[in-house]
Design a protein around this motif. Structure first.
Motif, mmCIF file in Angstrom:
data_model
loop_
_atom_site.group_PDB
_atom_site.id
_atom_site.type_symbol
_atom_site.label_atom_id
_atom_site.label_comp_id
_atom_site.label_asym_id
_atom_site.label_seq_id
_atom_site.Cartn_x
_atom_site.Cartn_y
_atom_site.Cartn_z
ATOM 1 N N LEU A 93 58.969 50.283 12.462
ATOM 2 C CA LEU A 93 60.286 50.107 13.082
ATOM 3 C C LEU A 93 60.373 48.746 13.734
ATOM 4 C CD1 LEU A 93 63.037 51.203 14.239
ATOM 5 C CD2 LEU A 93 61.724 51.862 16.281
ATOM 6 N N GLN A 94 61.439 48.031 13.420
ATOM 7 C CA GLN A 94 61.722 46.837 14.199
ATOM 8 C C GLN A 94 62.553 47.254 15.406
ATOM 9 O OE1 GLN A 94 62.342 42.931 12.927
ATOM 10 N NE2 GLN A 94 64.297 42.851 13.942
ATOM 11 N N LEU A 114 65.343 55.598 19.062
ATOM 12 C CA LEU A 114 64.715 55.468 17.737
ATOM 13 C C LEU A 114 63.193 55.462 17.858
ATOM 14 C CD1 LEU A 114 66.545 52.749 15.636
ATOM 15 C CD2 LEU A 114 65.590 54.855 14.756
ATOM 16 N N GLU A 115 62.682 54.704 18.818
ATOM 17 C CA GLU A 115 61.225 54.660 19.021
ATOM 18 C C GLU A 115 60.682 56.066 19.276
ATOM 19 O OE1 GLU A 115 59.919 51.964 22.049
ATOM 20 O OE2 GLU A 115 60.469 50.164 20.924
ATOM 21 N N GLN A 119 58.014 58.188 17.003
ATOM 22 C CA GLN A 119 56.717 58.599 17.559
ATOM 23 C C GLN A 119 56.493 60.109 17.421
ATOM 24 O OE1 GLN A 119 57.487 56.700 21.301
ATOM 25 N NE2 GLN A 119 55.966 55.103 20.955
ATOM 26 N N GLN A 120 57.583 60.861 17.399
ATOM 27 C CA GLN A 120 57.480 62.329 17.271
ATOM 28 C C GLN A 120 57.568 62.787 15.821
ATOM 29 O OE1 GLN A 120 56.964 64.191 20.047
ATOM 30 N NE2 GLN A 120 56.967 62.215 21.090
ATOM 31 N N SER A 121 57.686 61.855 14.881
ATOM 32 C CA SER A 121 58.060 62.226 13.508
ATOM 33 C C SER A 121 56.928 62.840 12.703
ATOM 34 C CB SER A 121 58.557 60.980 12.752
ATOM 35 O OG SER A 121 57.487 60.047 12.600
ATOM 36 N N GLY A 122 55.683 62.630 13.139
ATOM 37 C CA GLY A 122 54.560 63.097 12.336
ATOM 38 C C GLY A 122 54.171 62.088 11.258
ATOM 39 N N THR A 126 54.391 52.420 13.234
ATOM 40 C CA THR A 126 54.087 51.187 13.974
ATOM 41 C C THR A 126 55.416 50.670 14.512
ATOM 42 O OG1 THR A 126 52.319 50.686 12.403
ATOM 43 C CG2 THR A 126 53.009 48.892 13.857
ATOM 44 N N ILE A 127 55.410 50.266 15.770
ATOM 45 C CA ILE A 127 56.639 49.740 16.383
ATOM 46 C C ILE A 127 56.449 48.256 16.684
ATOM 47 C CG2 ILE A 127 58.103 49.848 18.448
ATOM 48 C CD1 ILE A 127 57.568 52.905 18.455
#
Ligand SMILES: NC(=O)c1ccc[n+]([C@@H]2O[C@H](COP(=O)([O-])OP(=O)(O)OC[C@H]3O[C@@H](n4cnc5c(N)ncnc54)[C@H](OP(=O)(O)O)[C@@H]3O)[C@@H](O)[C@H]2O)c1
Length: 277
Positions: A93-94, A114-115, A119-122, A126-127
């Motif tokens: 993610l940008q 969005l971050e 982070q919770q998406s499984g 990388t952010i």
């Protein structure tokens, strides 16, 4: 296959080129039709309409997600659902440095959301949190071309602007190498530089002086409100005028990841001088 959104922008363009040069199969995505480098397929889709991404993401392994502006127009969960259904396992993610340095600001709340969703998406995530882009100086191109002047606020406030080409190179690394999973990187240039010094660097690239005219905060705000919502204009002015210590600091992350110093603003100006002629 790697899907790159924002593919025709400041970061997306060098990112697509970098991935293609590394031999990756790339799908470049933007709303408008666009030329893609040889070997790259371009697809039109709108991040504000996640269903339009479904065929694009089908069979993708990795996704570079860049939402334009402040990101208020997207539904993070809907995008992630379509990405996962298509087979995506890695997402880069940008985001923005301000998502970390301004946790209370309205202007960056969509990027923070969005971050959190990523982070919770499984997924392996990388952010990237870049500071102000060197390419923001394209906003000066017209007056540099016509009058050899730059008009901007806060002429003597220094920030370590980052070259979008460096963001793209870091993204290439994060998309290709699982070693960056679970990391958040802050991306800056190698040194803080004022807008007065940036105008001077453009003049040096041109070989002719560029005059700097300092705008008041109110003048700059009125101009910004013509093309951005009020919270974003105020959030941006606050960073430009009263940056925190964290926003002025040079981050070691570009050098750690790429094994070399970040590119300077002067290098950016030389590479992009044609826009200012
Ligand atoms: N500028 C800064 O100083 C700064 C600092 C930190 C973070 N950021 C973040 O960086 C991002 C901007 O990056 P950039 O400068 O590389 O972008 P950019 O040059 O403005 O390009 C935006 C790209 O996204 C595409 N796009 C725009 N809206 C879209 C939509 N709804 N659906 C699909 N594609 C869309 C555009 O093509 P089409 O218009 O054809 O769709 C284009 O390819 C923003 O998220 C911003 O918050 C910027």
């Amino acid at each position: 296959m790697i899907v790159v959104t924002g593919a025709t922008g400041n970061v997306g363009r060098p990112l697509v080129q970098g991935l293609a040069a590394a031999g990756e199969q790339v799908t470049a995505v933007s709303r408008r039709p666009a030329e893609a480098p040889e070997g790259v397929r371009h697809r039109q889709a709108d991040l504000a309409e996640p269903e339009s991404l479904r065929t694009v993401l089908n069979g993708a392994d990795a996704l570079f997600l860049l939402v334009s502006g402040a990101g208020g127009h997207v539904n993070p969960q809907a995008i992630l659902d379509v990405a996962k259904a298509g087979g995506v396992r890695r997402i880069v993610l940008q985001s923005s440095q301000a998502a970390g340095t301004r946790p209370e600001s309205d202007s960056h709340s969509p990027l923070r959301e969005l971050e959190g969703a990523i982070q919770q998406s499984g997924l392996d995530w990388t952010i990237l949190r870049p500071g102000g882009f060197a390419s923001n100086a394209f906003a000066w191109a017209e007056t540099v071309r016509s009058q050899r002047t730059v008009t901007a606020p806060f002429g003597d406030v220094a920030l370590p602007t980052v070259d979008p080409a460096d963001i793209a190179e870091v993204a290439v690394a994060a998309l290709r190498d699982g070693g960056h999973a679970g990391r958040t990187y802050e991306l800056t240039g190698p040194a803080s530089i004022t807008s007065r010094q940036r105008a001077q660097a453009i003049g040096e690239a041109l070989g002719t002086p560029v005059r700097f005219i300092e705008q008041s905060r109110e003048e700059a705000r009125a101009q910004m409100l013509q093309f951005m919502p009020e919270p974003v204009a105020d959030g941006t002015l606050s960073i430009l005028g009263e940056p925190s210590a964290a926003e002025q600091r040079v981050s070691p992350d570009v050098e750690r990841i790429l094994g070399r110093s970040p590119r300077t603003f002067a290098e950016w100006a030389v590479r992009n001088v044609a826009a200012f002629r």
